[in-house]
Design a protein around this motif. Structure first.
Motif, PDB file in Angstrom:
ATOM      1  N   UNK A  23       0.842  -1.209   0.000  1.00  0.00           N
ATOM      2  CA  UNK A  23       0.000   0.000   0.000  1.00  0.00           C
ATOM      3  C   UNK A  23       0.879   1.261   0.000  1.00  0.00           C
ATOM      4  N   UNK A  24       1.838   1.344  -0.960  1.00  0.00           N
ATOM      5  CA  UNK A  24       2.783   2.471  -0.967  1.00  0.00           C
ATOM      6  C   UNK A  24       2.085   3.824  -1.152  1.00  0.00           C
ATOM      7  N   UNK A  39      16.040   6.907   0.540  1.00  0.00           N
ATOM      8  CA  UNK A  39      14.658   6.597   0.173  1.00  0.00           C
ATOM      9  C   UNK A  39      14.369   5.139   0.546  1.00  0.00           C
ATOM     10  N   UNK A  40      13.084   4.804   0.545  1.00  0.00           N
ATOM     11  CA  UNK A  40      12.686   3.416   0.786  1.00  0.00           C
ATOM     12  C   UNK A  40      13.372   2.497  -0.225  1.00  0.00           C
ATOM     13  N   UNK A  47       9.365   0.597  -2.757  1.00  0.00           N
ATOM     14  CA  UNK A  47       8.807   1.785  -2.109  1.00  0.00           C
ATOM     15  C   UNK A  47       9.184   3.074  -2.824  1.00  0.00           C
ATOM     16  N   UNK A  48      10.009   2.971  -3.876  1.00  0.00           N
ATOM     17  CA  UNK A  48      10.326   4.123  -4.723  1.00  0.00           C
ATOM     18  C   UNK A  48      10.906   5.280  -3.938  1.00  0.00           C
ATOM     19  N   UNK A  49      10.429   6.492  -4.272  1.00  0.00           N
ATOM     20  CA  UNK A  49      11.042   7.720  -3.754  1.00  0.00           C
ATOM     21  C   UNK A  49      10.539   8.106  -2.367  1.00  0.00           C
ATOM     22  N   UNK A  50       9.733   7.276  -1.736  1.00  0.00           N
ATOM     23  CA  UNK A  50       9.242   7.618  -0.396  1.00  0.00           C
ATOM     24  C   UNK A  50      10.446   7.901   0.510  1.00  0.00           C
ATOM     25  N   UNK A  51      10.518   9.100   1.093  1.00  0.00           N
ATOM     26  CA  UNK A  51      11.744   9.489   1.798  1.00  0.00           C
ATOM     27  C   UNK A  51      11.817   8.983   3.242  1.00  0.00           C
TER      28      UNK A  51
END
Lengths: 348, 348
Positions: A23-24, A39-40, A47-51
């Motif tokens: 559920x990103x 980032x993740x 999780x891509x660019x989620x910081x």
């Protein structure tokens, strides 16, 4: 915003990682001041660019609506060191989601702050108010029930079900995931944490959640818990088996793990022995074969992972894959084929 | 005064019956208005002249100091029909002892009445405030640990340990009984109801109570719970096994019982199969043989009971007796001999 202070990593923040994987879109930041600026994706490979942010204030700039406790100490008690951040979140009007055994909603200070600031505390492990003891009610269902079981904890029992769900459904049957732990409940939006109910009601809770998940499904993928070999959690595992009464099981294992996590005194037997143990424990209530093996190969390179899969196939004679790293189809196909054979014998 | 309203009988009032068998000097009356005028001896064949009274007032004439809830509905919830008698007891200043899952001390009305009238509510199933998860700590003990296991619930696992305790001690070693259920706790005066703890802590609770009982004993007789075959309670059974880590087990069975109580869909396999199942489930953590069989023959005549014992001996090759009806020595001797052999190999 997910709290994972000091513990954000592939093996140490199970709840955080499942959210980032499944559920990103609901995650704006991970709070871990020891890894600020990454980032993740850097840390987990997903999780891509989620910081990763270093402070509550930095996270608040990303406009979260809730704080999720994303790590769990063994035993699931609340570390008092986290009180300040939970207080801060509630004062800022953030909801607080927690999968700890310690129910945060029962804490007088948290409760008062939540009430005052219009925040909601959601304890994912809070048991339902009323549970029956197990009585085999699941036997009334038409649905095919498949349970993941494991050589150990934290080895892929939830992840395997979530990874194969779509692939099974793509083959025709309507499929539901039945969550049995705090992280699965977070992802699925419903379920019961069977490890948090009063011990006499483990099987009853497993029954209730299996019945609910079967309501609109032909196949129910039940999230497994613990391991029959685990010195702390084997009771939860067996209660879940006898309450959900799977028609078939999928065994989850990690090729490099030689003994139970944090219990080096319990060696993990060969896969075929573990399979036999699970099948023998189900047999008196409902004969249930292990029909596939899911390997967690995160700590192997590609070649070693493929070799481990080939070895497990040879040892067990079953379909084997790492459903995260590679195509989950071999397991999905085994489940769909099992269901199809069952429907030939027992038409619904 | 023991409340057993409508249910006082050999198979229907387990808690009451254990008190009458093991601590009769602490019982003045049994309250069951459907059997007024009879004695415990009339109904159970034990407990002597302790009378069955038809009303609270009649019981009060015998000067009780406490009311014990002596029967347990399945699921252990509090039947609201009993509220009046509990209220009446607290108003009369009687303490109230309860082994129900519903904790009476948490009931606002009971709590207020107890406070007002100086009565104490003792919930035998109230879990300790702090428990650790299981971690195999029991392996540090020198004591020999013996666990009773069963083909089913309510079949003699507590009674067997209490019946053999003296006979084992008479052979030399210091012996402690480790209580794991509300009735055992009532008799022993200490223990933890492992079926009432949060599921993740079953093994941890079993560990804690085994450690405590081993403090001043060479042999610890751990009260078993449930059955690996029981669809509702198998999780408690396995958690207790993996937390207490017995060196040896004693299997309890009832020759006339062909399926699990209230679960006719689960047939009870032959004794040798049940023994194998228990031994296989212990083997990965601590190899533990079944060294004797305790038969519950209450519903057979003497000749049939002796025949059942002879058959079980032949089938299992183990010492077998009914430790209530006949001499418990065969089981006590098996335990003492096992302990002696173990001490030869592993001197303390």
């Amino acid at each position: 915003m997910i709290l994972a202070e000091g513990h954000f990593g592939p093996q140490s923040s199970k709840t955080a990682n499942a959210c980032l994987r499944y559920i990103p879109n609901e995650v704006v930041a991970v709070l871990d001041s020891t890894q600020t600026g990454r980032t993740a994706q850097d840390i987990l490979g997903l999780g891509g660019a989620i910081p990763v942010v270093g402070s509550f204030a930095e996270g608040m700039a990303l406009a979260p609506t809730a704080l999720l406790i994303g790590i769990a100490p063994a035993g699931g008690q609340f570390p008092e060191a986290w009180r300040a951040i939970v207080n801060q979140s509630l004062r800022a009007g953030l909801d607080v989601w927690s999968g700890l055994h310690t129910l945060l909603g029962d804490d007088a200070e948290f409760h008062a702050l939540a009430t005052k600031h219009g925040a909601v505390i959601r304890d994912l492990r809070r048991p339902p108010a009323m549970l029956d003891v197990g009585s085999g009610r699941v036997r009334e269902l038409d649905a095919t029930i498949v349970l993941t079981v494991g050589t150990d904890c934290n080895i892929g029992k939830m992840t395997t079900q979530l990874q194969v769900q779509q692939a099974v459904q793509a083959r025709g049957p309507r499929v539901n995931f039945a969550a049995t732990g705090q992280t699965g409940i977070l992802v699925a939006g419903r379920g019961i944490a069977v490890d948090a109910v009063v011990a006499d009601f483990i099987a009853g809770a497993a029954e209730a959640l299996t019945m609910e998940a079967a309501h609109d499904a032909e196949i129910v993928l039940v999230e497994g818990q613990g391991s029959l070999l685990h010195p702390a959690y084997s009771g939860v595992t067996l209660g879940l088996m006898h309450g959900s009464l799977p028609h078939a099981m999928v065994l989850c294992a990690q090729p490099t793990r030689v003994s139970i996590n944090r219990n080096a005194w319990v060696p993990i037997p060969p896969l075929t022995d573990v399979i036999t143990l699970y099948e023998r424990m189900m047999a008196p209530l409902r004969p249930s074969p292990v029909i596939a093996v899911a390997l967690n190969t995160f700590d192997l390179d590609d070649e070693a992972a493929q070799q481990a899969i080939a070895r497990a196939q040879e040892e067990t004679g079953l379909p084997v894959t790492d459903p995260v790293r590679f195509d989950p189809s071999p397991i999905a196909e085994a489940i769909a084929a099992f269901h199809a054979r069952r429907k030939l014998v027992v038409p619904s």
